[in-house]
Design a protein around this motif. Sequence first.
Motif, short mmCIF file in Angstrom:
data_model
loop_
_atom_site.label_atom_id
_atom_site.label_comp_id
_atom_site.label_asym_id
_atom_site.label_seq_id
_atom_site.Cartn_x
_atom_site.Cartn_y
_atom_site.Cartn_z
N PHE A 10 39.06 -32.57 10.20
CA PHE A 10 39.61 -33.49 9.58
C PHE A 10 38.61 -34.60 9.03
N CYS A 11 37.44 -34.46 9.79
CA CYS A 11 36.31 -35.39 9.12
C CYS A 11 35.67 -34.61 7.94
N GLN A 12 35.66 -33.45 7.85
CA GLN A 12 35.51 -32.63 6.63
C GLN A 12 36.42 -33.03 5.59
N GLU A 50 37.62 -42.99 9.54
CA GLU A 50 36.46 -43.08 10.55
C GLU A 50 37.14 -42.01 11.64
N HIS A 51 36.25 -41.33 12.42
CA HIS A 51 36.62 -40.43 13.50
C HIS A 51 37.39 -41.03 14.77
N ILE A 52 38.50 -41.29 14.68
CA ILE A 52 39.05 -41.67 16.01
C ILE A 52 39.86 -40.60 16.70
N ASN A 102 41.77 -33.14 17.49
CA ASN A 102 41.46 -34.33 17.94
C ASN A 102 40.80 -35.25 16.96
N HIS A 103 41.49 -35.53 16.09
CA HIS A 103 41.18 -36.68 15.12
C HIS A 103 42.73 -37.21 14.65
N LEU A 104 42.53 -38.32 15.21
CA LEU A 104 43.88 -39.35 15.00
C LEU A 104 44.68 -38.67 13.50
ZN LIG Z 1 37.11 -36.24 12.81
#
Ligand SMILES: [Zn+2]
Length: 143
Positions: A10-12, A50-52, A102-104
């Motif tokens: 998800f950050c990607q 943001e990674h939460i 594990n990314h909200l």
């Molecule tokens: Zn993430």
Amino acid sequence: MAGATSSCIFCQIARSSSSSTTILHADDKVVAFPDINPSSFRHYLVIPVEHIATVKDLRRTTEDHTLVNHMFNVGQMLLSRDAPNSIQYRFGFHQPPFNSVNHLHLHCMALPYVPRWRRIKYSSLGPLGGFIEAHKLLERLKP
Ligand SMILES: [Zn+2]
Ligand SMILES: [Zn+2]
């Protein structure tokens, strides 16, 4: 809060380095895209840039409340645009250990569920409460 990792899918997507994902909405706080494995007529995910990791990492602060409220608003806006005639909408989060990534991420669903048994994944019943409705989480985060 944990820092972003290059292995987080998800950050990607949030950094738009995943070209295979259709971005439905993006601003400086959140990104929205279709769930790759949809459970309903329309099934979108809204994630913070943001990674939460999970709902357990959210705090009762104005900042976190504003963020979740914004995710909720973006989801409502997209579904009312793309599924205006839906019989029902659902917005919510999986709670650990029922979260898949594990990314909200806020699940935004315009029903009916497809196939129908998929509703089980988004049931808030049960002893562990696998799924929490967005409005209930907002209630919990109210500073
Ligand atoms: Zn993430
Ligand atoms: Zn999930």
